[in-house]
Enzyme design. Structure first.
Site, mmCIF file in Angstrom:
data_model
loop_
_atom_site.group_PDB
_atom_site.id
_atom_site.type_symbol
_atom_site.label_atom_id
_atom_site.label_comp_id
_atom_site.label_asym_id
_atom_site.label_seq_id
_atom_site.Cartn_x
_atom_site.Cartn_y
_atom_site.Cartn_z
ATOM 1 N N GLU A 14 -3.426 0.256 -9.039
ATOM 2 C CA GLU A 14 -2.438 1.331 -9.097
ATOM 3 C C GLU A 14 -1.091 0.679 -9.412
ATOM 4 O O GLU A 14 -0.654 -0.196 -8.661
ATOM 5 C CB GLU A 14 -2.425 2.002 -7.713
ATOM 6 N N SER B 177 0.824 -1.207 0.000
ATOM 7 C CA SER B 177 0.000 0.000 0.000
ATOM 8 C C SER B 177 0.855 1.252 0.000
ATOM 9 O O SER B 177 0.347 2.334 -0.294
ATOM 10 C CB SER B 177 -0.845 0.041 1.280
HETATM 11 N N1 LIG Z 1 -6.243 -4.371 3.697
HETATM 12 C C1 LIG Z 1 -6.409 -3.574 2.650
HETATM 13 O O1 LIG Z 1 -7.459 -2.936 2.478
HETATM 14 C C2 LIG Z 1 -5.298 -3.446 1.632
HETATM 15 C C3 LIG Z 1 -5.571 -2.837 0.401
HETATM 16 C C4 LIG Z 1 -4.562 -2.786 -0.566
HETATM 17 C C5 LIG Z 1 -3.304 -3.292 -0.272
HETATM 18 N N2 LIG Z 1 -3.062 -3.860 0.946
HETATM 19 C C6 LIG Z 1 -1.723 -4.429 1.199
HETATM 20 O O2 LIG Z 1 -1.791 -5.824 0.976
HETATM 21 C C7 LIG Z 1 -0.859 -6.496 1.858
HETATM 22 C C8 LIG Z 1 -1.612 -7.525 2.688
HETATM 23 O O3 LIG Z 1 -2.629 -6.875 3.411
HETATM 24 P P1 LIG Z 1 -3.857 -7.699 4.030
HETATM 25 O O4 LIG Z 1 -4.829 -6.695 4.496
HETATM 26 O O5 LIG Z 1 -4.264 -8.776 3.105
HETATM 27 O O6 LIG Z 1 -3.141 -8.353 5.323
HETATM 28 P P2 LIG Z 1 -3.623 -9.596 6.214
HETATM 29 O O7 LIG Z 1 -3.098 -9.340 7.569
HETATM 30 O O8 LIG Z 1 -5.084 -9.849 6.015
HETATM 31 O O9 LIG Z 1 -2.836 -10.866 5.554
HETATM 32 C C9 LIG Z 1 -1.446 -10.977 5.523
HETATM 33 C C10 LIG Z 1 -1.103 -12.458 5.356
HETATM 34 O O10 LIG Z 1 0.308 -12.583 5.088
HETATM 35 C C11 LIG Z 1 0.773 -13.758 5.740
HETATM 36 N N3 LIG Z 1 2.233 -13.637 5.888
HETATM 37 C C12 LIG Z 1 2.906 -12.795 6.681
HETATM 38 N N4 LIG Z 1 4.246 -12.921 6.483
HETATM 39 C C13 LIG Z 1 4.395 -13.898 5.528
HETATM 40 C C14 LIG Z 1 5.525 -14.473 4.884
HETATM 41 N N5 LIG Z 1 6.770 -14.080 5.164
HETATM 42 N N6 LIG Z 1 5.324 -15.443 3.967
HETATM 43 C C15 LIG Z 1 4.064 -15.851 3.651
HETATM 44 N N7 LIG Z 1 2.949 -15.326 4.237
HETATM 45 C C16 LIG Z 1 3.117 -14.358 5.153
HETATM 46 C C17 LIG Z 1 0.006 -13.803 7.051
HETATM 47 O O11 LIG Z 1 -0.019 -15.109 7.594
HETATM 48 C C18 LIG Z 1 -1.377 -13.300 6.609
HETATM 49 O O12 LIG Z 1 -2.221 -14.393 6.254
HETATM 50 C C19 LIG Z 1 -0.177 -5.402 2.668
HETATM 51 O O13 LIG Z 1 1.011 -5.036 2.035
HETATM 52 C C20 LIG Z 1 -1.204 -4.270 2.611
HETATM 53 O O14 LIG Z 1 -0.623 -3.005 2.811
HETATM 54 C C21 LIG Z 1 -4.030 -3.978 1.901
#
Ligand SMILES: NC(=O)c1ccc[n+]([C@@H]2O[C@H](COP(=O)([O-])OP(=O)(O)OC[C@H]3O[C@@H](n4cnc5c(N)ncnc54)[C@H](O)[C@@H]3O)[C@@H](O)[C@H]2O)c1
Length: 296
Positions: free
Chosen positions: A153, A120
């Protein structure tokens, strides 16, 4: 341009599972990887019920839904990604975790594979610098939830090649998305604008300007936002919002991005939003949505 058949998605949380579902529904073979087996079980269940919902609302044909589920494979072993043409990383918003992952991926992925990040806010150039293929590293930032939201994006790191950009642009368009391109500065376009607004909503709550309901209603009915900023923060995850504010503050060198103490306190308390059942709002008391009757 290399044809993109197999896509690896790392991180089975709300974004990774949504990206995997979307790409599978568009006919790609998917490896979904998470270090936590419980996250993979949760991801598989949520993808399956999301597809059932889309089918029952006639937003997806039954055949495509069945095919998508068959195309999805899950593992905790990163090495499965050796066959992937594109790998999209969607793990926690931590530069340390992502850099370590890119270092490993660079060794596992085939030389032609593109390494994309769904970050993000973290500059792509910094993630690319932990690999030996910075020309093949790019930001592919989906919005939440990926199967529904129309925007991607795209962020080019300083060394991202035109070939990589063209391949990811083509992929995003094939997935039915509209693209915007951002320079590689912390927060890019969307979160550079969105997160300070969410943070300010926390300050309004923290300093007693108004109730959470009035802050959200004000922005929904007063400025035509579909969700209020505090509701949206709960959907995104308060931990994700906090991480992004810290990246903005340090990356842009301006304390106007300092996270609100109330946001920090909620994260400290484990009130991470909808995914934990409790954030600014309490979701634990809400009735469970009715199960869809249609079956794939
Ligand atoms: N939540 C949102 O609305 C949103 C929107 C756009 C982008 N993002 C980005 O997407 C990414 C994920 O966000 P999310 O909300 O899905 O998070 P989340 O917490 O729902 O999921 C993250 C997952 O990553 C796994 N994980 C952590 N370290 C790991 C590793 N080394 N190897 C494999 N798996 C691993 C965790 O077990 C977890 O299941 C982040 O970079 C976030 O900034 C989030």
């Amino acid at each position: 341009m290399t044809e993109i058949k197999v896509i690896g998605v790392i991180g089975g949380g709300q974004m990774g599972s949504g990206i995997a579902q979307l790409a599978a529904a568009y006919g790609h073979d998917i490896w979904l990887i998470d270090s936590d087996p419980a996250a993979l079980t949760k991801a598989t269940n949520s993808i399956s019920s999301s597809i059932q919902r889309l089918v029952s609302r006639n937003l997806l044909s039954r055949e495509v839904g069945v095919d998508a589920l068959q195309r999805l494979k899950c593992s905790t072993d990163l090495k499965e990604l050796h066959s992937a043409d594109v790998i999209i990383e969607a793990v926690v918003e931590s530069e340390d975790v992502k850099r370590k992952l890119f270092l490993e991926l660079d060794k596992i992925a085939k030389p032609s594979a593109i390494l994309a990040s769904n970050t993000s806010s973290i500059p792509i150039t910094r993630l690319a610098s932990s690999t030996t293929r910075p020309e093949k590293v790019i930001g592919m930032h989906f919005m939440n939830p990926p199967p529904i939201m129309k925007l991607v994006e795209i962020v080019r790191g300083v060394d991202t090649s035109d070939e990589t950009f063209d391949a990811i642009k083509t992929l995003a368009e094939r997935l039915g998305k509209t693209l915007i391109c951002s320079q590689d500065y912390s927060g890019f376009i969307v979160n550079r604008l969105l997160m300070p607004m969410i943070n300010e909503a926390f300050f309004a709550l923290y300093t007693g300007v108004a109730t959470k309901e009035d802050i959200d209603t004000g922005m929904k009915l007063g400025t035509n936002h579909p969700m209020g900023p505090l509701e949206l923060a709960d959907l995104i995850g308060l931990d994700v919002c906090l991480s992004i504010m810290k990246v903005l503050q340090s990356g842009l060198g301006d304390d106007k991005y300092a996270p609100c103490p109330l946001l920090v306190q909620y994260v400290d308390a484990g009130r991470l939003g909808r995914k934990r059942g409790l954030g600014v709002y309490d979701y634990r008391k809400l009735p469970k949505p009715e199960k869809s009757k249609s079956r794939l």
